[in-house]
Scaffold this motif. Structure first.
Motif, short mmCIF file in Angstrom:
data_model
loop_
_atom_site.label_atom_id
_atom_site.label_comp_id
_atom_site.label_asym_id
_atom_site.label_seq_id
_atom_site.Cartn_x
_atom_site.Cartn_y
_atom_site.Cartn_z
N ALA A 53 0.83 -1.21 0.00
CA ALA A 53 0.00 0.00 0.00
C ALA A 53 0.86 1.25 0.00
O ALA A 53 0.52 2.25 -0.62
CB ALA A 53 -0.95 0.00 1.20
N ALA A 54 2.00 1.20 0.66
CA ALA A 54 2.90 2.35 0.67
C ALA A 54 3.44 2.63 -0.73
O ALA A 54 3.67 3.77 -1.09
CB ALA A 54 4.05 2.10 1.64
N ARG A 55 3.62 1.59 -1.53
CA ARG A 55 4.13 1.77 -2.90
C ARG A 55 3.04 2.12 -3.89
O ARG A 55 3.27 2.84 -4.84
CB ARG A 55 4.83 0.48 -3.37
N THR A 56 1.84 1.60 -3.68
CA THR A 56 0.79 1.76 -4.68
C THR A 56 -0.28 2.77 -4.30
O THR A 56 -1.08 3.14 -5.14
CB THR A 56 0.07 0.42 -4.93
N ALA A 57 -0.30 3.18 -3.06
CA ALA A 57 -1.32 4.11 -2.55
C ALA A 57 -2.72 3.58 -2.83
O ALA A 57 -3.63 4.32 -3.17
CB ALA A 57 -1.14 5.51 -3.14
N ALA B 234 -1.94 -9.25 -2.98
CA ALA B 234 -2.55 -8.65 -4.18
C ALA B 234 -3.12 -7.29 -3.83
O ALA B 234 -3.40 -6.99 -2.67
CB ALA B 234 -3.65 -9.56 -4.72
N GLY B 235 -3.31 -6.51 -4.85
CA GLY B 235 -3.96 -5.21 -4.71
C GLY B 235 -5.26 -5.24 -5.48
O GLY B 235 -5.55 -6.17 -6.23
N ALA B 236 -6.05 -4.19 -5.28
CA ALA B 236 -7.29 -4.07 -6.02
C ALA B 236 -6.96 -4.01 -7.51
O ALA B 236 -5.93 -3.48 -7.91
CB ALA B 236 -8.04 -2.81 -5.58
N VAL B 237 -7.82 -4.60 -8.33
CA VAL B 237 -7.60 -4.69 -9.77
C VAL B 237 -8.71 -3.95 -10.50
O VAL B 237 -9.89 -4.15 -10.21
CB VAL B 237 -7.59 -6.17 -10.23
N ALA B 238 -8.32 -3.10 -11.44
CA ALA B 238 -9.29 -2.41 -12.29
C ALA B 238 -8.71 -2.35 -13.70
O ALA B 238 -7.85 -1.53 -13.99
CB ALA B 238 -9.58 -1.01 -11.76
N VAL B 239 -9.14 -3.29 -14.54
CA VAL B 239 -8.67 -3.35 -15.92
C VAL B 239 -9.91 -3.44 -16.80
O VAL B 239 -10.60 -4.46 -16.79
CB VAL B 239 -7.76 -4.59 -16.15
N GLY B 240 -10.19 -2.37 -17.53
CA GLY B 240 -11.41 -2.36 -18.33
C GLY B 240 -12.60 -2.65 -17.45
O GLY B 240 -12.75 -2.06 -16.38
N ARG C 187 -13.19 -5.72 -12.31
CA ARG C 187 -12.98 -5.06 -11.03
C ARG C 187 -12.92 -6.12 -9.94
O ARG C 187 -13.87 -6.88 -9.75
CB ARG C 187 -14.14 -4.11 -10.71
N LEU C 188 -11.80 -6.17 -9.24
CA LEU C 188 -11.64 -7.08 -8.10
C LEU C 188 -11.14 -6.27 -6.92
O LEU C 188 -10.21 -5.47 -7.06
CB LEU C 188 -10.62 -8.17 -8.39
N GLY C 189 -11.73 -6.50 -5.76
CA GLY C 189 -11.20 -5.91 -4.55
C GLY C 189 -9.88 -6.60 -4.21
O GLY C 189 -9.55 -7.66 -4.75
N ALA C 190 -9.11 -5.99 -3.31
CA ALA C 190 -7.82 -6.55 -2.94
C ALA C 190 -7.95 -7.96 -2.35
O ALA C 190 -7.16 -8.85 -2.65
CB ALA C 190 -7.10 -5.62 -1.96
N VAL C 191 -8.97 -8.16 -1.51
CA VAL C 191 -9.16 -9.49 -0.91
C VAL C 191 -9.53 -10.50 -2.00
O VAL C 191 -8.99 -11.61 -2.03
CB VAL C 191 -10.24 -9.44 0.19
N GLU C 192 -10.41 -10.12 -2.90
CA GLU C 192 -10.78 -11.02 -3.99
C GLU C 192 -9.55 -11.40 -4.82
O GLU C 192 -9.36 -12.56 -5.18
CB GLU C 192 -11.81 -10.36 -4.91
N ALA C 193 -8.69 -10.42 -5.10
CA ALA C 193 -7.50 -10.69 -5.90
C ALA C 193 -6.52 -11.59 -5.14
O ALA C 193 -5.93 -12.51 -5.73
CB ALA C 193 -6.83 -9.38 -6.30
N ALA C 194 -6.36 -11.37 -3.84
CA ALA C 194 -5.45 -12.21 -3.05
C ALA C 194 -5.99 -13.64 -2.95
O ALA C 194 -5.23 -14.61 -3.04
CB ALA C 194 -5.25 -11.61 -1.66
#
Length: 117
Positions: A42-46, A62-68, A71-78
């Protein structure tokens, strides 16, 4: 000729996780270590970040994902990272930010402890 014997374990016994219904923070040192991962990301990606740990103490970040339209929350991505590695049960999830993990998702992966970073 006889087959060689398998070596016997001489290292420390595997750590036992706290019960899955333990309150937040009940994992002690293991949870404190798990929280470091999403905090540093989080410190690197804000952004919103999360990490999870399986029963074998492997961690997934993992971090939150938003590509087109994706949309995935950080927990979903992890959780997706862990699932892609064959994990079906998690013991803890650490979350940075105000993301509220989907309760149904947590139940599906063994109702892990949620630790706020």
């Amino acid at each position: 000729m006889a087959a060689p014997e398998a070596p016997t374990g001489t290292g420390p016994a595997p750590a036992q996780d706290a019960p899955h219904d333990a309150p937040d923070g009940a994992g002690g040192r293991e949870d404190a270590t798990l929280v470091v991962l999403p905090r540093s990301a989080a410190a690197r990606t804000a952004g919103l970040d999360a990490a999870d740990r399986d029963a074998d103490a492997r961690t997934y970040l993992a971090g939150a994902v938003a590509v087109g339209p994706l949309r995935l929350g950080a927990v979903e991505a992890a959780v997706a990272q862990a699932a892609a590695s064959g994990v079906t049960r998690l013991s803890a999830v650490a979350v940075v930010g105000d993301e509220q993990p989907d309760p149904a998702l947590l139940v599906a992966v063994g109702a892990p402890r949620v630790v706020r970073a």
